[in-house]
Design an enzyme around this catalytic site. Sequence first.
Site, PDB file in Angstrom:
ATOM      1  N   GLU A 155       0.829  -1.206   0.000  1.00 12.57           N
ATOM      2  CA  GLU A 155       0.000   0.000   0.000  1.00 12.57           C
ATOM      3  C   GLU A 155       0.865   1.259   0.000  1.00 12.57           C
ATOM      4  O   GLU A 155       0.948   1.984   0.993  1.00 12.57           O
ATOM      5  CB  GLU A 155      -0.972  -0.062   1.182  1.00 12.57           C
ATOM      6  CG  GLU A 155      -1.892  -1.270   1.054  1.00 12.57           C
ATOM      7  CD  GLU A 155      -2.778  -1.507   2.268  1.00 12.57           C
ATOM      8  OE1 GLU A 155      -2.886  -0.616   3.127  1.00 12.57           O
ATOM      9  OE2 GLU A 155      -3.363  -2.598   2.367  1.00 12.57           O
ATOM     10  N   HIS A 188     -17.450 -10.487   6.135  1.00 16.31           N
ATOM     11  CA  HIS A 188     -16.151  -9.852   6.378  1.00 16.31           C
ATOM     12  C   HIS A 188     -15.389 -10.651   7.420  1.00 16.31           C
ATOM     13  O   HIS A 188     -15.902 -10.892   8.514  1.00 16.31           O
ATOM     14  CB  HIS A 188     -16.372  -8.413   6.864  1.00 16.31           C
ATOM     15  CG  HIS A 188     -15.100  -7.617   6.967  1.00 16.31           C
ATOM     16  ND1 HIS A 188     -14.856  -6.726   7.985  1.00 16.31           N
ATOM     17  CD2 HIS A 188     -14.004  -7.601   6.182  1.00 16.31           C
ATOM     18  CE1 HIS A 188     -13.662  -6.176   7.801  1.00 16.31           C
ATOM     19  NE2 HIS A 188     -13.119  -6.694   6.724  1.00 16.31           N
ATOM     20  N   HIS A 189     -14.192 -11.077   7.055  1.00 17.98           N
ATOM     21  CA  HIS A 189     -13.296 -11.752   7.999  1.00 17.98           C
ATOM     22  C   HIS A 189     -12.047 -10.898   8.172  1.00 17.98           C
ATOM     23  O   HIS A 189     -11.073 -11.058   7.436  1.00 17.98           O
ATOM     24  CB  HIS A 189     -12.884 -13.142   7.473  1.00 17.98           C
ATOM     25  CG  HIS A 189     -13.976 -14.161   7.556  1.00 17.98           C
ATOM     26  ND1 HIS A 189     -13.869 -15.409   6.982  1.00 17.98           N
ATOM     27  CD2 HIS A 189     -15.197 -14.132   8.158  1.00 17.98           C
ATOM     28  CE1 HIS A 189     -14.974 -16.107   7.231  1.00 17.98           C
ATOM     29  NE2 HIS A 189     -15.796 -15.341   7.928  1.00 17.98           N
ATOM     30  N   GLU A 190     -12.077  -9.969   9.114  1.00 16.77           N
ATOM     31  CA  GLU A 190     -10.856  -9.220   9.449  1.00 16.77           C
ATOM     32  C   GLU A 190     -10.107 -10.047  10.490  1.00 16.77           C
ATOM     33  O   GLU A 190     -10.652 -10.350  11.558  1.00 16.77           O
ATOM     34  CB  GLU A 190     -11.207  -7.838   9.991  1.00 16.77           C
ATOM     35  CG  GLU A 190     -10.016  -7.046  10.515  1.00 16.77           C
ATOM     36  CD  GLU A 190      -8.904  -6.842   9.484  1.00 16.77           C
ATOM     37  OE1 GLU A 190      -9.144  -6.146   8.486  1.00 16.77           O
ATOM     38  OE2 GLU A 190      -7.791  -7.397   9.665  1.00 16.77           O
ATOM     39  N   HIS A 245      -8.052  -8.552   1.158  1.00 17.36           N
ATOM     40  CA  HIS A 245      -7.316  -7.315   1.470  1.00 17.36           C
ATOM     41  C   HIS A 245      -6.094  -7.669   2.308  1.00 17.36           C
ATOM     42  O   HIS A 245      -6.160  -8.558   3.169  1.00 17.36           O
ATOM     43  CB  HIS A 245      -8.209  -6.341   2.233  1.00 17.36           C
ATOM     44  CG  HIS A 245      -9.095  -5.558   1.324  1.00 17.36           C
ATOM     45  ND1 HIS A 245      -9.242  -4.196   1.396  1.00 17.36           N
ATOM     46  CD2 HIS A 245      -9.867  -5.963   0.290  1.00 17.36           C
ATOM     47  CE1 HIS A 245     -10.074  -3.791   0.461  1.00 17.36           C
ATOM     48  NE2 HIS A 245     -10.481  -4.850  -0.222  1.00 17.36           N
ATOM     49  N   GLU A 246      -5.001  -6.976   2.074  1.00 15.02           N
ATOM     50  CA  GLU A 246      -3.713  -7.205   2.759  1.00 15.02           C
ATOM     51  C   GLU A 246      -3.189  -8.626   2.546  1.00 15.02           C
ATOM     52  O   GLU A 246      -2.361  -9.116   3.316  1.00 15.02           O
ATOM     53  CB  GLU A 246      -3.797  -6.912   4.269  1.00 15.02           C
ATOM     54  CG  GLU A 246      -4.082  -5.465   4.601  1.00 15.02           C
ATOM     55  CD  GLU A 246      -5.561  -5.172   4.716  1.00 15.02           C
ATOM     56  OE1 GLU A 246      -6.309  -6.058   5.146  1.00 15.02           O
ATOM     57  OE2 GLU A 246      -5.970  -4.052   4.366  1.00 15.02           O
ATOM     58  N   GLU A 291      -7.139  -6.394  -2.848  1.00 22.23           N
ATOM     59  CA  GLU A 291      -6.649  -5.034  -2.698  1.00 22.23           C
ATOM     60  C   GLU A 291      -5.195  -5.006  -3.204  1.00 22.23           C
ATOM     61  O   GLU A 291      -4.958  -4.715  -4.362  1.00 22.23           O
ATOM     62  CB  GLU A 291      -6.758  -4.643  -1.230  1.00 22.23           C
ATOM     63  CG  GLU A 291      -6.384  -3.213  -0.961  1.00 22.23           C
ATOM     64  CD  GLU A 291      -6.375  -2.939   0.538  1.00 22.23           C
ATOM     65  OE1 GLU A 291      -6.877  -1.888   0.926  1.00 22.23           O
ATOM     66  OE2 GLU A 291      -5.837  -3.759   1.308  1.00 22.23           O
ATOM     67  N   GLU A 347      -9.314   3.784   0.649  1.00 16.77           N
ATOM     68  CA  GLU A 347      -9.331   3.981   2.101  1.00 16.77           C
ATOM     69  C   GLU A 347      -8.322   5.058   2.531  1.00 16.77           C
ATOM     70  O   GLU A 347      -8.538   5.740   3.520  1.00 16.77           O
ATOM     71  CB  GLU A 347      -9.070   2.672   2.838  1.00 16.77           C
ATOM     72  CG  GLU A 347      -7.707   2.082   2.570  1.00 16.77           C
ATOM     73  CD  GLU A 347      -7.420   0.800   3.371  1.00 16.77           C
ATOM     74  OE1 GLU A 347      -7.999   0.621   4.438  1.00 16.77           O
ATOM     75  OE2 GLU A 347      -6.611  -0.005   2.898  1.00 16.77           O
TER      76      GLU A 347
HETATM   77  C1  NOJ Z   1      -8.188  -2.743   5.765  1.00 13.11           C
HETATM   78  C2  NOJ Z   1      -9.029  -2.912   4.547  1.00 13.11           C
HETATM   79  O1  NOJ Z   1      -8.289  -2.642   3.390  1.00 13.11           O
HETATM   80  C3  NOJ Z   1     -10.217  -1.998   4.690  1.00 13.11           C
HETATM   81  O2  NOJ Z   1     -10.996  -2.044   3.524  1.00 13.11           O
HETATM   82  C4  NOJ Z   1     -11.012  -2.402   5.904  1.00 13.11           C
HETATM   83  O3  NOJ Z   1     -12.052  -1.507   6.104  1.00 13.11           O
HETATM   84  C5  NOJ Z   1     -10.136  -2.398   7.163  1.00 13.11           C
HETATM   85  N1  NOJ Z   1      -8.959  -3.137   6.916  1.00 13.11           N
HETATM   86  C6  NOJ Z   1     -10.839  -3.017   8.358  1.00 13.11           C
HETATM   87  O4  NOJ Z   1     -10.987  -4.387   8.190  1.00 13.11           O
HETATM   88 CA    CA Z   2      -5.855  -2.110   3.168  1.00 14.41          CA
END
Ligand code: NOJ
Ligand code: CA
Length: 673
Positions: free
Chosen positions: A174, A378-380, A451-452, A470, A476
Amino acid sequence: MRQILLIITLSIVAFQLHAKPQWQIDSPNNHLTVMLTLSDDGLTYQVKYKNHSVIKPSKLGFEFKGQPPLQSNLRADEVVRRSINKKWSPIWGQRSEIEEHFNEVSISLSESSDLARKMTVTFRVFDDGVGFRYTLGRQSNLTDFVITKELTEFAFAKSFDTWWIPAYRNQRYEYQYLNSALSSVDVAHTPITLLDENFAISVHEAALENYASMVLKNVTDNHITFNADLVPWANGDKVYAKTPLITPWRTIQIADNEVDLLNSDLILNLNEPAKAEIETDYIKPGKYMGIWWEMHIGEKDWSPGEIQGATTKRALEYIDFASKHDIDGVLVEGWNTGWEGQWWQRPPTFNFTQPAAGFDIDRVSQYAQKKGIRLIGHHETAAGIKNYEDQMEDAFTYYEKLGVQSVKMGYVGTRLENAGKKEWHHGQFMVEHFSKVVNSAAKHQVMINGHETIKDTGLSRTYPNLMTREAVRGMEYNGGSPDGGNLPNHTVIIPFTRGLSGPIDFTPGIFNFDYQKKRPNNRIPTTLAKQLALYVTLYSPLQMAADLPENYQDHPAFTFIDDVPTDWQQSVALQGKIGEFLIIARQDKYSEDWYVGATSNEKARTLELPLSFLKAGELYEITSYQDAPNAHWESNPMAYEIKQQQGTNRDVLILNIQPGGGEAIRFRKVTKK
Ligand code: NOJ
Ligand code: CA
């Protein structure tokens, strides 16, 4: 007479003893040539494009833990050549049909030393680039082993003009792209884009599985020879492997200029086809909205409390809006427990089957189903791999029961947690973890948006539920990044760099530029018309309409977001210059309609767009969403106009793009002329 004959025979033997075996492979159109040479020091390759040197003789091979390198004193046991020329149809993509046409050579080598280890090196030469990889077959002196270095070199012919992002940094991929001479690059992620007056190239990799990702490291005194540096595990080892091992392809895409790089399918072509028996009915490109931007601009939060974003009421509002428009899914971030407080700064506490208080997931998912909208999961993980893997199977089962068919992944954190050790996001650890995610998701009929995660290497051909990701500095950063956000030229760089690896979940579509209440230093670095154009210039099969429903309500420009498809019959990059501007035309997969996106950096420019891509003899209704004459990304971003006209493939449109601006155009076929 006898004596003369003897001399001739001897000279033939001498020639055979001293000449280095060489193999040449040409692209089908003969513009691209790879030359392989075997000497006592090992096998080298070099690449020429239209007779210009691109890569000078470059080494190949490996170093291992506790074993000598596998590089020199090799003999060629077998050389196999073949050519393939076929077409295949991806389930979704930028083109409904892809041509796969290449000439290939595979050279099986073995060491003349007692170890007698073997490796096969395979080169595939297409018109749009080269791929090469190693196969280490089953053999007694190489079974379970550790690769400490891949010796693959890229000895670039010149200090090309280079567009790159640095590797081994905390924010993963990023970053804003840097533009400098190749000699000043120290270590860079791929894809990396290099320009010469005669051609443009992009170096990357394809089919990255069970291996570490490659970054390019400057290794020599002349500063233009780079090593395929494998991102290490925490202890410095690069790859834990077993034979048989097939490495990812090292790829060099080549075209006359950077625009044509965008029309290449090399990366997908170097991946394996999906297995015929896999279930794919649930895999559908589409558009989504979600409880997301309001968190990034500080109006709401992921944590429970007064400004909790994920509430039942808010989710129903999104579903209501989406169901009245051409939006397929609604994402809810913060839907589960574990987001309390500074979630990114502590060992993760996320629970992936427990909804947050205030969010009635059963009601929301039932309402979504009733309204024909898909709830997006969503799986953060906050980089807590164990916490996630322990729950992963249950998490996908849970979503499957709720009818969730698409999940966005997150790995926020500078390093991944691995039993007390900290791993890079781009080493073998993440490659293997992400592959578990994609496979587990497929079992539960779930599409993945990562993402990431690890960069794209075209694996969606093999695993078509791997939709988008991403791996870029996305929208963001314009929301809450302390550095103020992306530069106006960012979105005219990433299609020519990161975009060459695969789809980008950039999340365009911000209509309200006035969100500075909580974010006084942030802004959107585009005009509104450019936000629309990004739906065409930044390809993704899952495309977000990132702003809040109230900012889209009754907005005439939202019609473009409603109309624009996410799956294409054809895509053609028409004009552009990296960092300056880009025009792409795409034809809808299911109709004769075309869409064009034109985007510029911080400069105003007038561009001529010949409509020769449209079907001859047909009349089109043309709707242009364009910058108003006084639009400017910094001082007047919301000024736009919608213009209607009719035209044919013989017409030329003049696009007046303002600073930081763009234009989005729909061509609807009306009748035969
Ligand atoms: C980073 C992600 O790129 C973003 O889209 C997300 O909102 C945040 N993490 C929280 O999970
Ligand atoms: Ca990100």
